[in-house]
Design a protein around this motif. Structure first.
Motif, PDB file in Angstrom:
ATOM      1  N   GLN A 158      17.915 -39.934  -3.861  1.00  0.00           N
ATOM      2  CA  GLN A 158      17.716 -41.210  -4.560  1.00  0.00           C
ATOM      3  C   GLN A 158      16.271 -41.288  -5.034  1.00  0.00           C
ATOM      4  O   GLN A 158      15.342 -41.166  -4.233  1.00  0.00           O
ATOM      5  N   LEU A 159      16.075 -41.472  -6.341  1.00  0.00           N
ATOM      6  CA  LEU A 159      14.719 -41.557  -6.879  1.00  0.00           C
ATOM      7  C   LEU A 159      14.021 -42.804  -6.347  1.00  0.00           C
ATOM      8  O   LEU A 159      14.539 -43.915  -6.476  1.00  0.00           O
ATOM      9  N   GLU A 160      12.843 -42.630  -5.735  1.00  0.00           N
ATOM     10  CA  GLU A 160      12.100 -43.737  -5.138  1.00  0.00           C
ATOM     11  C   GLU A 160      10.780 -44.016  -5.850  1.00  0.00           C
ATOM     12  O   GLU A 160      10.407 -45.161  -6.051  1.00  0.00           O
ATOM     13  N   TYR A 161      10.063 -42.943  -6.237  1.00  0.00           N
ATOM     14  CA  TYR A 161       8.729 -43.108  -6.832  1.00  0.00           C
ATOM     15  C   TYR A 161       8.505 -42.058  -7.923  1.00  0.00           C
ATOM     16  O   TYR A 161       9.153 -41.007  -7.960  1.00  0.00           O
ATOM     17  N   ILE A 162       7.538 -42.391  -8.770  1.00  0.00           N
ATOM     18  CA  ILE A 162       6.967 -41.417  -9.700  1.00  0.00           C
ATOM     19  C   ILE A 162       5.525 -41.165  -9.250  1.00  0.00           C
ATOM     20  O   ILE A 162       4.758 -42.114  -9.062  1.00  0.00           O
ATOM     21  N   LEU A 163       5.189 -39.900  -9.059  1.00  0.00           N
ATOM     22  CA  LEU A 163       3.835 -39.524  -8.645  1.00  0.00           C
ATOM     23  C   LEU A 163       3.079 -38.975  -9.853  1.00  0.00           C
ATOM     24  O   LEU A 163       3.594 -38.132 -10.593  1.00  0.00           O
ATOM     25  N   LEU A 164       1.850 -39.459 -10.037  1.00  0.00           N
ATOM     26  CA  LEU A 164       0.982 -38.957 -11.098  1.00  0.00           C
ATOM     27  C   LEU A 164      -0.183 -38.212 -10.472  1.00  0.00           C
ATOM     28  O   LEU A 164      -0.787 -38.701  -9.509  1.00  0.00           O
ATOM     29  N   ALA A 165      -0.490 -37.041 -11.015  1.00  0.00           N
ATOM     30  CA  ALA A 165      -1.655 -36.263 -10.583  1.00  0.00           C
ATOM     31  C   ALA A 165      -2.511 -36.005 -11.813  1.00  0.00           C
ATOM     32  O   ALA A 165      -2.029 -35.476 -12.827  1.00  0.00           O
ATOM     33  N   LYS A 166      -3.778 -36.366 -11.753  1.00  0.00           N
ATOM     34  CA  LYS A 166      -4.654 -36.295 -12.927  1.00  0.00           C
ATOM     35  C   LYS A 166      -5.110 -34.865 -13.182  1.00  0.00           C
ATOM     36  O   LYS A 166      -5.724 -34.218 -12.312  1.00  0.00           O
ATOM     37  N   GLY A 167      -4.804 -34.374 -14.388  1.00  0.00           N
ATOM     38  CA  GLY A 167      -5.219 -33.025 -14.766  1.00  0.00           C
ATOM     39  C   GLY A 167      -4.057 -32.228 -15.318  1.00  0.00           C
ATOM     40  O   GLY A 167      -2.884 -32.549 -15.079  1.00  0.00           O
ATOM     41  N   GLU A 168      -4.366 -31.182 -16.049  1.00  0.00           N
ATOM     42  CA  GLU A 168      -3.319 -30.389 -16.700  1.00  0.00           C
ATOM     43  C   GLU A 168      -3.240 -28.973 -16.163  1.00  0.00           C
ATOM     44  O   GLU A 168      -2.395 -28.194 -16.599  1.00  0.00           O
ATOM     45  N   SER A 169      -4.084 -28.607 -15.213  1.00  0.00           N
ATOM     46  CA  SER A 169      -4.157 -27.223 -14.746  1.00  0.00           C
ATOM     47  C   SER A 169      -3.022 -26.895 -13.764  1.00  0.00           C
ATOM     48  O   SER A 169      -2.326 -27.782 -13.260  1.00  0.00           O
ATOM     49  N   GLU A 170      -2.890 -25.600 -13.495  1.00  0.00           N
ATOM     50  CA  GLU A 170      -1.894 -25.129 -12.531  1.00  0.00           C
ATOM     51  C   GLU A 170      -2.208 -25.636 -11.127  1.00  0.00           C
ATOM     52  O   GLU A 170      -1.296 -25.940 -10.350  1.00  0.00           O
ATOM     53  N   ASP A 171      -3.527 -25.733 -10.831  1.00  0.00           N
ATOM     54  CA  ASP A 171      -3.929 -26.230  -9.512  1.00  0.00           C
ATOM     55  C   ASP A 171      -3.486 -27.683  -9.307  1.00  0.00           C
ATOM     56  O   ASP A 171      -3.053 -28.067  -8.214  1.00  0.00           O
ATOM     57  N   VAL A 172      -3.611 -28.498 -10.342  1.00  0.00           N
ATOM     58  CA  VAL A 172      -3.192 -29.896 -10.259  1.00  0.00           C
ATOM     59  C   VAL A 172      -1.680 -29.967 -10.037  1.00  0.00           C
ATOM     60  O   VAL A 172      -1.190 -30.795  -9.250  1.00  0.00           O
ATOM     61  N   TYR A 173      -0.945 -29.092 -10.719  1.00  0.00           N
ATOM     62  CA  TYR A 173       0.501 -29.045 -10.537  1.00  0.00           C
ATOM     63  C   TYR A 173       0.847 -28.737  -9.082  1.00  0.00           C
ATOM     64  O   TYR A 173       1.729 -29.379  -8.484  1.00  0.00           O
ATOM     65  N   THR A 174       0.134 -27.749  -8.506  1.00  0.00           N
ATOM     66  CA  THR A 174       0.381 -27.367  -7.110  1.00  0.00           C
ATOM     67  C   THR A 174       0.084 -28.527  -6.162  1.00  0.00           C
ATOM     68  O   THR A 174       0.858 -28.817  -5.238  1.00  0.00           O
ATOM     69  N   VAL A 175      -1.042 -29.210  -6.408  1.00  0.00           N
ATOM     70  CA  VAL A 175      -1.408 -30.363  -5.573  1.00  0.00           C
ATOM     71  C   VAL A 175      -0.343 -31.448  -5.688  1.00  0.00           C
ATOM     72  O   VAL A 175       0.038 -32.090  -4.691  1.00  0.00           O
ATOM     73  N   GLY A 176       0.164 -31.661  -6.898  1.00  0.00           N
ATOM     74  CA  GLY A 176       1.203 -32.658  -7.108  1.00  0.00           C
ATOM     75  C   GLY A 176       2.462 -32.337  -6.314  1.00  0.00           C
ATOM     76  O   GLY A 176       3.063 -33.227  -5.699  1.00  0.00           O
ATOM     77  N   LYS A 177       2.856 -31.055  -6.325  1.00  0.00           N
ATOM     78  CA  LYS A 177       4.056 -30.656  -5.585  1.00  0.00           C
ATOM     79  C   LYS A 177       3.847 -30.830  -4.078  1.00  0.00           C
ATOM     80  O   LYS A 177       4.760 -31.253  -3.360  1.00  0.00           O
ATOM     81  N   VAL A 178       2.639 -30.510  -3.611  1.00  0.00           N
ATOM     82  CA  VAL A 178       2.321 -30.706  -2.185  1.00  0.00           C
ATOM     83  C   VAL A 178       2.385 -32.190  -1.831  1.00  0.00           C
ATOM     84  O   VAL A 178       2.923 -32.578  -0.781  1.00  0.00           O
ATOM     85  N   ALA A 179       1.836 -33.030  -2.722  1.00  0.00           N
ATOM     86  CA  ALA A 179       1.849 -34.476  -2.490  1.00  0.00           C
ATOM     87  C   ALA A 179       3.286 -35.002  -2.440  1.00  0.00           C
ATOM     88  O   ALA A 179       3.623 -35.844  -1.593  1.00  0.00           O
ATOM     89  N   VAL A 180       4.142 -34.519  -3.339  1.00  0.00           N
ATOM     90  CA  VAL A 180       5.553 -34.929  -3.342  1.00  0.00           C
ATOM     91  C   VAL A 180       6.214 -34.550  -2.019  1.00  0.00           C
ATOM     92  O   VAL A 180       6.935 -35.355  -1.407  1.00  0.00           O
ATOM     93  N   PHE A 181       5.959 -33.327  -1.566  1.00  0.00           N
ATOM     94  CA  PHE A 181       6.538 -32.864  -0.296  1.00  0.00           C
ATOM     95  C   PHE A 181       6.070 -33.745   0.866  1.00  0.00           C
ATOM     96  O   PHE A 181       6.856 -34.139   1.734  1.00  0.00           O
ATOM     97  N   GLN A 182       4.756 -34.063   0.864  1.00  0.00           N
ATOM     98  CA  GLN A 182       4.188 -34.884   1.936  1.00  0.00           C
ATOM     99  C   GLN A 182       4.826 -36.280   1.963  1.00  0.00           C
ATOM    100  O   GLN A 182       5.189 -36.791   3.026  1.00  0.00           O
ATOM    101  N   ILE A 183       4.959 -36.881   0.797  1.00  0.00           N
ATOM    102  CA  ILE A 183       5.493 -38.248   0.734  1.00  0.00           C
ATOM    103  C   ILE A 183       6.983 -38.267   1.074  1.00  0.00           C
ATOM    104  O   ILE A 183       7.460 -39.172   1.768  1.00  0.00           O
ATOM    105  N   GLN A 184       7.729 -37.257   0.611  1.00  0.00           N
ATOM    106  CA  GLN A 184       9.149 -37.192   0.954  1.00  0.00           C
ATOM    107  C   GLN A 184       9.341 -36.991   2.453  1.00  0.00           C
ATOM    108  O   GLN A 184      10.264 -37.557   3.051  1.00  0.00           O
ATOM    109  N   SER A 185       8.440 -36.246   3.090  1.00  0.00           N
ATOM    110  CA  SER A 185       8.498 -36.064   4.541  1.00  0.00           C
ATOM    111  C   SER A 185       8.204 -37.382   5.254  1.00  0.00           C
ATOM    112  O   SER A 185       8.829 -37.707   6.270  1.00  0.00           O
ATOM    113  N   LEU A 186       7.251 -38.159   4.698  1.00  0.00           N
ATOM    114  CA  LEU A 186       6.944 -39.471   5.270  1.00  0.00           C
ATOM    115  C   LEU A 186       8.150 -40.405   5.163  1.00  0.00           C
ATOM    116  O   LEU A 186       8.454 -41.153   6.102  1.00  0.00           O
ATOM    117  N   LEU A 187       8.830 -40.356   4.030  1.00  0.00           N
ATOM    118  CA  LEU A 187      10.002 -41.211   3.846  1.00  0.00           C
ATOM    119  C   LEU A 187      11.082 -40.895   4.876  1.00  0.00           C
ATOM    120  O   LEU A 187      11.706 -41.798   5.438  1.00  0.00           O
TER     121      LEU A 187
END
Length: 362
Positions: free
Chosen positions: A72-101
């Protein structure tokens, strides 16, 4: 279920590690948490992304990610930046928040189970089935603590207690009303009532700095099966009420120490009035003068010892005997006789109980 404050703390922690700004927007277009100003500028883009089939997307200099809770879609996460590193951080953040949920949903399920268990809202078969599903030991020794704090609106009191006991998977900290906090504590095999009193003192110390509030703690008897936890809760509830009547100076009251007070507490008021009328002949201990009352209480305090009572009252033994004789003529009860003393003591406690119940009616 999960608070915005927890989301905010999580994003700030991730930013502190990665130096990348993050933002959380819920499915209703409300900003739940952010580490950068004016996140509302991206709400419309987040809503468009939420309705798209993509799991991630780059827009307006930000990486957008979807955060799901059991598909079930709960949130949209925004990560500032266009680089591959920002993408990786965003995916880590999504994993962390989904684990918290997931973690908070499990805690909610356990908390909901404990509340219903305390209030006797579950059938016996449901108690054992849900305990098994939630991995809760059904045969561990437990006791219920009840803390009356006149809780603050922010819920800081309950979080303060959770900081000590809420992190253990075997202990539960919850509340079923606005006044009291409940701890269902699992005990070791060797723990006894002396240890419970020490635990109550530790809890009391948490609130020692706040002199504006009076904190009272009670606890029930130790039970060995999960189905009996509600009994320990009811005992703790009674101990809290009875303690206010008969032990007003004690901040910690155990059900096992209530004595005859718990019997009197369960008497109907009409029966109490009848008993007092029979003992004092339409009078009440409130009608006695202060000197007589002090003498009575001191005599009981010294286990009906005339010599010790007269010594502590700084009066001659004969003076004390005179006062007791005078009381006997007035009430027909001789406090030097054990049976009469017991009757008089119970009568005093009944009057205390009646006066307390009168205050609840106003």
């Amino acid at each position: 279920m999960i608070s915005n404050q927890i989301l905010q703390n999580t994003l700030e922690g991730l930013k502190g590690i990665t130096r990348i700004d993050l933002c959380m927007i819920d499915t209703e277009g409300k900003v739940s948490a952010t580490t950068f100003p004016e996140p509302e500028d991206y709400v419309e883009a987040a809503e468009l992304f939420a309705n798209s089939p993509a799991d991630s997307q780059l827009m307006q200099g930000y990486q957008f990610f979807k955060v799901f809770d059991e598909h079930q879609l709960e949130y949209i996460l925004l990560a500032k930046g266009e680089s591959e590193d920002v993408y990786t951080v965003g995916k880590v953040a999504v994993f962390q928040i989904q684990s918290l949920l997931v973690a908070y949903k499990e805690r909610f399920d356990r908390d909901n189970f404990i509340k219903n268990l305390l209030l006797d809202n579950l059938l016996l078969v449901d108690i054992y089935n849900r305990s098994k599903r939630l991995h809760i030991d059904t045969e561990a020794q437990r006791v219920v603590f009840l803390i009356e704090t006149s809780r603050d609106k922010d819920g800081n009191d309950i979080e303060k207690i959770r900081g000590i006991y809420g992190n253990k998977p075997t202990d539960f900290v919850t509340a079923v009303d606005e006044k009291d906090i409940i701890i269902v504590k699992e005990l070791g095999r060797d723990e006894n009532y002396e240890d419970l009193n020490k635990t109550a003192e530790v809890i009391l110390d948490l609130f020692k700095g706040d002199v504006r509030r009076e904190v009272r703690i009670s606890y029930g008897t130790i039970v060995s099966e999960i189905k009996d936890v509600s009994r320990s809760y009811k005992e703790a509830r009674m101990a809290l009420d009875v303690g206010k009547i008969f032990f007003p100076e004690s901040q910690i009251v155990a059900y096992s120490t209530l004595g005859i007070g718990r019997l009197i507490y369960q008497l109907p008021i009409p029966l109490c009035k009848m008993f007092i009328s029979e003992i004092f002949d339409q009078k009440s201990p409130d009608d006695f003068d202060e000197e007589t009352l002090i003498t009575i209480y001191k005599f009981f305090e010294n286990n009906l010892n005339v010599s010790e009572t007269s010594r502590q009252l700084y009066i001659h033994r004969n003076t004390l005997v005179y006062r007791l004789d005078k009381l006997q003529k007035s009430t027909g009860l001789d406090l030097r006789i054990f049976e009469d003393a017991i009757t008089f003591k119970i009568a005093l406690m009944v009057v205390k109980y009646m006066k307390y119940m009168e205050t609840l009616d106003y």
